[in-house]
Design a protein around this motif. Structure first.
Motif, PDB file in Angstrom:
ATOM      1  N   SER A   1       0.826  -1.212   0.000  1.00  0.00           N
ATOM      2  CA  SER A   1       0.000   0.000   0.000  1.00  0.00           C
ATOM      3  C   SER A   1       0.855   1.254   0.000  1.00  0.00           C
ATOM      4  CB  SER A   1      -0.934  -0.009   1.210  1.00  0.00           C
ATOM      5  OG  SER A   1      -0.186  -0.020   2.414  1.00  0.00           O
ATOM      6  N   PHE A   2       2.046   1.219   0.600  1.00  0.00           N
ATOM      7  CA  PHE A   2       2.977   2.340   0.563  1.00  0.00           C
ATOM      8  C   PHE A   2       3.748   2.360  -0.753  1.00  0.00           C
ATOM      9  CE2 PHE A   2       2.560   2.245   5.221  1.00  0.00           C
ATOM     10  CZ  PHE A   2       2.328   3.588   5.457  1.00  0.00           C
ATOM     11  N   VAL A   3       4.202   1.183  -1.165  1.00  0.00           N
ATOM     12  CA  VAL A   3       5.066   1.086  -2.345  1.00  0.00           C
ATOM     13  C   VAL A   3       4.355   1.613  -3.584  1.00  0.00           C
ATOM     14  CG1 VAL A   3       6.290  -0.514  -3.867  1.00  0.00           C
ATOM     15  CG2 VAL A   3       6.365  -0.832  -1.373  1.00  0.00           C
ATOM     16  N   ARG A   4       3.093   1.276  -3.755  1.00  0.00           N
ATOM     17  CA  ARG A   4       2.370   1.670  -4.958  1.00  0.00           C
ATOM     18  C   ARG A   4       2.100   3.180  -5.013  1.00  0.00           C
ATOM     19  NH1 ARG A   4      -2.107  -3.213  -5.585  1.00  0.00           N
ATOM     20  NH2 ARG A   4      -0.615  -4.821  -6.215  1.00  0.00           N
ATOM     21  N   LYS A   5       2.146   3.838  -3.863  1.00  0.00           N
ATOM     22  CA  LYS A   5       1.890   5.284  -3.835  1.00  0.00           C
ATOM     23  C   LYS A   5       3.147   6.109  -4.090  1.00  0.00           C
ATOM     24  CE  LYS A   5      -1.891   4.848  -0.475  1.00  0.00           C
ATOM     25  NZ  LYS A   5      -2.305   5.139   0.919  1.00  0.00           N
ATOM     26  N   VAL A   6       4.315   5.449  -4.030  1.00  0.00           N
ATOM     27  CA  VAL A   6       5.574   6.194  -4.138  1.00  0.00           C
ATOM     28  C   VAL A   6       5.666   7.040  -5.413  1.00  0.00           C
ATOM     29  CG1 VAL A   6       8.080   5.929  -4.424  1.00  0.00           C
ATOM     30  CG2 VAL A   6       6.883   4.719  -2.594  1.00  0.00           C
ATOM     31  N   PRO A   7       5.325   6.507  -6.609  1.00  0.00           N
ATOM     32  CA  PRO A   7       5.452   7.333  -7.828  1.00  0.00           C
ATOM     33  C   PRO A   7       4.528   8.554  -7.830  1.00  0.00           C
ATOM     34  CG  PRO A   7       5.294   5.003  -8.397  1.00  0.00           C
ATOM     35  CD  PRO A   7       4.940   5.131  -6.960  1.00  0.00           C
ATOM     36  N   HIS A   8       3.485   8.554  -7.005  1.00  0.00           N
ATOM     37  CA  HIS A   8       2.487   9.630  -7.050  1.00  0.00           C
ATOM     38  C   HIS A   8       2.429  10.444  -5.759  1.00  0.00           C
ATOM     39  CE1 HIS A   8       1.196   7.148 -10.407  1.00  0.00           C
ATOM     40  NE2 HIS A   8       1.007   6.129  -9.577  1.00  0.00           N
ATOM     41  N   SER A   9       3.143  10.023  -4.730  1.00  0.00           N
ATOM     42  CA  SER A   9       3.037  10.688  -3.435  1.00  0.00           C
ATOM     43  C   SER A   9       4.410  10.928  -2.844  1.00  0.00           C
ATOM     44  CB  SER A   9       2.180   9.844  -2.470  1.00  0.00           C
ATOM     45  OG  SER A   9       2.247  10.351  -1.160  1.00  0.00           O
ATOM     46  N   VAL A  10       4.716  12.194  -2.618  1.00  0.00           N
ATOM     47  CA  VAL A  10       5.997  12.535  -1.998  1.00  0.00           C
ATOM     48  C   VAL A  10       6.051  12.006  -0.577  1.00  0.00           C
ATOM     49  CG1 VAL A  10       7.481  14.450  -1.265  1.00  0.00           C
ATOM     50  CG2 VAL A  10       6.236  14.590  -3.438  1.00  0.00           C
ATOM     51  N   THR A  11       4.922  12.057   0.102  1.00  0.00           N
ATOM     52  CA  THR A  11       4.866  11.580   1.490  1.00  0.00           C
ATOM     53  C   THR A  11       5.190  10.100   1.564  1.00  0.00           C
ATOM     54  OG1 THR A  11       3.190  13.237   2.028  1.00  0.00           O
ATOM     55  CG2 THR A  11       3.418  11.362   3.548  1.00  0.00           C
ATOM     56  N   SER A  12       4.537   9.311   0.680  1.00  0.00           N
ATOM     57  CA  SER A  12       4.791   7.865   0.676  1.00  0.00           C
ATOM     58  C   SER A  12       6.247   7.576   0.335  1.00  0.00           C
ATOM     59  CB  SER A  12       3.877   7.172  -0.334  1.00  0.00           C
ATOM     60  OG  SER A  12       2.534   7.291   0.064  1.00  0.00           O
ATOM     61  N   LYS A  13       6.810   8.358  -0.595  1.00  0.00           N
ATOM     62  CA  LYS A  13       8.209   8.156  -0.971  1.00  0.00           C
ATOM     63  C   LYS A  13       9.130   8.411   0.211  1.00  0.00           C
ATOM     64  CE  LYS A  13      11.741   9.782  -4.214  1.00  0.00           C
ATOM     65  NZ  LYS A  13      12.034  10.704  -5.338  1.00  0.00           N
ATOM     66  N   GLU A  14       8.838   9.465   0.973  1.00  0.00           N
ATOM     67  CA  GLU A  14       9.663   9.786   2.135  1.00  0.00           C
ATOM     68  C   GLU A  14       9.509   8.725   3.228  1.00  0.00           C
ATOM     69  OE1 GLU A  14      11.923  12.086   2.476  1.00  0.00           O
ATOM     70  OE2 GLU A  14      11.567  12.715   0.404  1.00  0.00           O
ATOM     71  N   ILE A  15       8.287   8.219   3.389  1.00  0.00           N
ATOM     72  CA  ILE A  15       8.059   7.167   4.393  1.00  0.00           C
ATOM     73  C   ILE A  15       8.863   5.926   4.038  1.00  0.00           C
ATOM     74  CG2 ILE A  15       6.353   5.563   5.338  1.00  0.00           C
ATOM     75  CD1 ILE A  15       4.302   7.830   5.154  1.00  0.00           C
ATOM     76  N   VAL A  16       8.773   5.493   2.776  1.00  0.00           N
ATOM     77  CA  VAL A  16       9.500   4.299   2.352  1.00  0.00           C
ATOM     78  C   VAL A  16      11.003   4.517   2.486  1.00  0.00           C
ATOM     79  CG1 VAL A  16      10.035   2.816   0.383  1.00  0.00           C
ATOM     80  CG2 VAL A  16       7.668   3.504   0.823  1.00  0.00           C
ATOM     81  N   ALA A  17      11.482   5.690   2.072  1.00  0.00           N
ATOM     82  CA  ALA A  17      12.905   5.994   2.196  1.00  0.00           C
ATOM     83  C   ALA A  17      13.339   5.990   3.654  1.00  0.00           C
ATOM     84  CB  ALA A  17      13.200   7.355   1.565  1.00  0.00           C
ATOM     85  N   GLY A  18      12.479   6.510   4.529  1.00  0.00           N
ATOM     86  CA  GLY A  18      12.797   6.528   5.965  1.00  0.00           C
ATOM     87  C   GLY A  18      12.872   5.131   6.549  1.00  0.00           C
ATOM     88  N   VAL A  19      11.943   4.282   6.147  1.00  0.00           N
ATOM     89  CA  VAL A  19      11.938   2.905   6.667  1.00  0.00           C
ATOM     90  C   VAL A  19      13.173   2.158   6.164  1.00  0.00           C
ATOM     91  CG1 VAL A  19      10.736   0.696   6.646  1.00  0.00           C
ATOM     92  CG2 VAL A  19       9.436   2.815   6.896  1.00  0.00           C
ATOM     93  N   ILE A  20      13.540   2.360   4.880  1.00  0.00           N
ATOM     94  CA  ILE A  20      14.734   1.700   4.337  1.00  0.00           C
ATOM     95  C   ILE A  20      15.979   2.151   5.100  1.00  0.00           C
ATOM     96  CG2 ILE A  20      16.230   1.522   2.316  1.00  0.00           C
ATOM     97  CD1 ILE A  20      13.708   1.670   0.582  1.00  0.00           C
ATOM     98  N   GLY A  21      16.068   3.458   5.358  1.00  0.00           N
ATOM     99  CA  GLY A  21      17.199   3.975   6.113  1.00  0.00           C
ATOM    100  C   GLY A  21      17.227   3.442   7.534  1.00  0.00           C
ATOM    101  N   LEU A  22      16.052   3.356   8.172  1.00  0.00           N
ATOM    102  CA  LEU A  22      15.976   2.822   9.533  1.00  0.00           C
ATOM    103  C   LEU A  22      16.421   1.363   9.562  1.00  0.00           C
ATOM    104  CD1 LEU A  22      15.079   3.156  12.500  1.00  0.00           C
ATOM    105  CD2 LEU A  22      12.761   2.485  11.776  1.00  0.00           C
ATOM    106  N   CYS A  23      15.965   0.575   8.583  1.00  0.00           N
ATOM    107  CA  CYS A  23      16.355  -0.838   8.529  1.00  0.00           C
ATOM    108  C   CYS A  23      17.870  -0.971   8.354  1.00  0.00           C
ATOM    109  CB  CYS A  23      15.640  -1.530   7.372  1.00  0.00           C
ATOM    110  SG  CYS A  23      13.877  -1.765   7.641  1.00  0.00           S
ATOM    111  N   ARG A  24      18.439  -0.082   7.528  1.00  0.00           N
ATOM    112  CA  ARG A  24      19.880  -0.139   7.304  1.00  0.00           C
ATOM    113  C   ARG A  24      20.634   0.113   8.615  1.00  0.00           C
ATOM    114  NH1 ARG A  24      19.978   3.283   3.388  1.00  0.00           N
ATOM    115  NH2 ARG A  24      19.589   1.717   1.787  1.00  0.00           N
ATOM    116  N   LYS A  25      20.151   1.095   9.397  1.00  0.00           N
ATOM    117  CA  LYS A  25      20.794   1.412  10.668  1.00  0.00           C
ATOM    118  C   LYS A  25      20.628   0.292  11.684  1.00  0.00           C
ATOM    119  CE  LYS A  25      20.459   6.450  10.270  1.00  0.00           C
ATOM    120  NZ  LYS A  25      19.886   7.686  10.857  1.00  0.00           N
TER     121      LYS A  25
END
Length: 637
Positions: free
Chosen positions: A551-575
């Protein structure tokens, strides 16, 4: 001691049940005597017509005729009732005896015959049986023998002495016969009353839950069947405790039993008008609310019960708390049998536990088809050959860094001969409701291991576990045993769990997941972001991987908020040193945007739809072949 014994006998003699039993025992005796008695006095009336004339015929004939008629009416109507009181039966016996006495007395008043005075003695013997009670026997025998002495007193002293002896012997014989008959009847009565009492206790025990003292499943369904048979409207509710199993596991069955008794005590204290509260088994209860109650009223009563049950309980110096959810169905609008009503209430309860935990949910008639479908699926899960019918499809997980598929997720499928291809969400949900989910998991996991054994050692497999799977230590051990017996490295296996699977008992789930991880298996949190408190589980669960919900992934191309959320989660997982999977990537445009965020793995139709094991092997071989072909080219370049 003697006084106590006498008092006990007196109490027993005035016991209404015992008196009624005495009446029931004596009534057949009187009815049996009345038939020949009626015939006898019909014959006597005919004899009088033959032997008597004038006033004598009128007196003797009328008395005998009235006696015959009275005996008939008494037999036909007076004693025809199946059950009558002892007092009424005693009066009937005295009336019979009095008529018999009047026949003999009137005959002797008109035709005195010394030799026939023995009739009074014979009559006294008959009265020992028809007197019913000792009091009635005493009155009847005394009257008969007193009349014998009165007639004999006018005879010679020698003859009087003879009849005196006959009277005394008759009195002893009459009272002895009456006592023996009464004692034999009382023994039978006492034995039957004791048997009835034991049977009643056995029925009460059979209808009572031994732990809580309230009606059990059998008694409650008997009452439901009775109300259905009578056509009386009512609501049936099923209550299931939330969190009880964890308390029972942590503190033991003694504390758990005390808590169940406390729950029952509080529920029964509510004392709703006409309501009956019973236990089905375990931590599941059933309630019946009779009468014409509307949905708002029954919802209010159900939620009041839940609110009362959910308040903390002082148990063994501790404050323990459990929640409750409930599902209700109505007779006759939602079902016309106990089975239908239970199925619909249980379906409503399931809805409550999934979507409205801690609340009362009424069955929605619009969901009737959905429930019928769920029941049909459950029946086929019980009766079908799941070993043959269940199978797996595999969806690849692509690594952008390595530019190849490194893992597959095993997806459950069921091809039923009767139902066809059943949707996974439907049969998994039905398996969880009916308690078949572990059987399904075990069969599919065995098949998944068999396929994984044929794959290259650098390919891993993800397998989904349900809430019930990770609530059983025994079941987790059985999965580990399968892994050990297969010879496959545990590091190639990854178990996926969801937030809802662990939220009911986080401590126990964490302990069992720790055990899986300690064996070398990986743990992944699926559908991350779809729940309410997923970030809490990143800290509390032993995780290796997080799968971001589509539900987040599909919104990324159309939603800046969703893109930032996904990017934040990826960064958190990396840490946190967690691998991150993006689910639901279907197009290259989505991948172009998501690839810049640096995810570890991609899962979606772009890199492969769910496929058979043969197609999965073909994909692995094709990519290995392509990779081998590229290596010489890169070296020559």
């Amino acid at each position: 001691m003697r006084m106590t014994k006498l008092l006990g006998k007196y109490i027993a003699s005035v016991d209404p049940l015992r008196q009624q039993a005495m009446a029931n025992a004596y009534a057949p005796i009187l009815r049996a005597i009345l038939v020949p008695g009626c015939a006898y006095y019909v014959f006597i009336t005919w004899s009088h017509w033959q032997d008597e004339t004038g006033l004598t015929l009128a007196i003797l004939g009328s008395i005998s005729a009235v006696t015959a008629l009275s005996y008939y009416l008494l037999r036909r109507y007076g004693l025809a009732e199946h059950s009558m009181s002892l007092q009424r039966l005693e009066l009937a016996g005295l009336f019979m005896n009095l008529l018999m006495y009047m026949n003999v007395l009137s005959y002797f008043m008109i035709h005195f015959e010394q030799s026939k005075l023995v009739y009074f003695a014979l009559m006294a013997v008959v009265f020992s049986t028809t007197g019913v009670t000792l009091r009635g026997t005493l009155i009847s025998v005394f009257l008969s023998l007193a009349t014998l002495y009165w007639f004999a007193s006018g005879l010679s002293h020698q003859v009087f002495t003879q009849y005196l002896s006959i009277g005394v012997a008759t009195a002893f014989a009459s009272f002895s016969m009456a006592s023996l008959l009464r004692k034999a009847i009382l023994r039978q009565i006492d034995a039957r009353l004791l048997a009835d009492e034991l049977a009643s206790k056995a029925r009460r025990l059979a209808d009572t839950d031994m732990l809580t003292g309230i009606p059990n499943r059998r008694a409650m369904f008997q009452k439901i069947d009775y109300l259905v048979e009578q056509g009386r409207p009512f609501w049936m509710g099923i209550f299931d405790l939330d969190g009880f199993k964890a308390i029972n596991d942590v503190y033991g069955h003694i504390i758990g039993d005390s808590l169940l008794r406390a729950v029952v005590a509080r529920a029964t204290e509510l004392d709703f008008d006409g309501a009956t509260f019973g236990r089905i088994g375990g931590d599941e209860f059933i309630a019946i609310f009779p009468g014409h109650l509307n949905e708002d009223k029954i919802g209010f009563l159900g939620n009041c019960t839940i609110e009362a049950i959910s308040r903390p309980y002082p148990v063994e110096l501790m404050q323990l708390a459990v929640g409750a959810s409930a599902g209700f169905s109505h007779f006759p609008s939602m079902g016309v049998s106990s089975a239908q009503l239970y199925e619909k209430a249980d379906f409503a309860l399931y809805k409550a536990k999934i979507h409205n935990r801690g609340q009362c949910v009424l069955f929605d008639t619009a969901e009737d088809e959905e429930m019928k479908q769920a029941i049909e699926i459950e029946r086929e899960l019980r009766e079908g050959d799941l070993e043959k019918e269940l199978f797996l499809l595999f969806q690849p997980q692509y690594s952008p860094v390595h530019k190849r598929v490194v893992s597959f997720e095993a997806l459950a499928r069921w091809q039923s001969p009767k139902l066809g291809l059943v949707r996974p969400d439907l049969f998994i949900r039905a398996a969880e409701r009916s308690g078949h989910i572990r059987k399904v998991t075990e069969i599919l996991f065995k098949k998944g291991l068999a396929e994984l054994a044929a794959w290259p050692s650098d390919i891993s497999l993800s397998f989904n576990l349900s809430a019930q799977d990770i609530s059983s230590h025994t079941f987790i051990l059985s999965l580990l045993t399968q892994i050990m017996e297969s010879g496959i490295s545990p590091s190639r296996l990854e178990f996926e769990i969801t937030e809802t699977a662990v939220m009911s008992d986080l401590e126990k789930s964490r302990a069992l997941l720790d055990q899986l991880r300690a064996s070398g298996c990986k743990i992944a949190l699926d559908d991350f972001g779809s729940g309410y408190s997923s970030f809490e589980y990143l800290d509390q669960l032993p995780l290796d991987k997080v799968k971001i919900d589509r539900s987040f992934v599909r919104k990324v191309p159309h939603s800046v908020t969703s893109k930032e959320i996904v990017a934040g989660v990826i960064g958190l997982c990396r840490k946190l040193d967690l691998r991150c999977v993006l689910e639901g990537v279907e197009t290259q445009d989505e991948m172009d945007i998501l690839g810049k965020l640096g995810p570890d793995l991609i899962q979606g139709y772009l890199y492969g739809r769910p496929m058979s094991a043969e197609d999965a092997v073909r994909m692995i071989l094709d990519q290995d072949r392509a990779r081998a072909e590229q290596e010489p080219l890169s070296q020559s370049a």
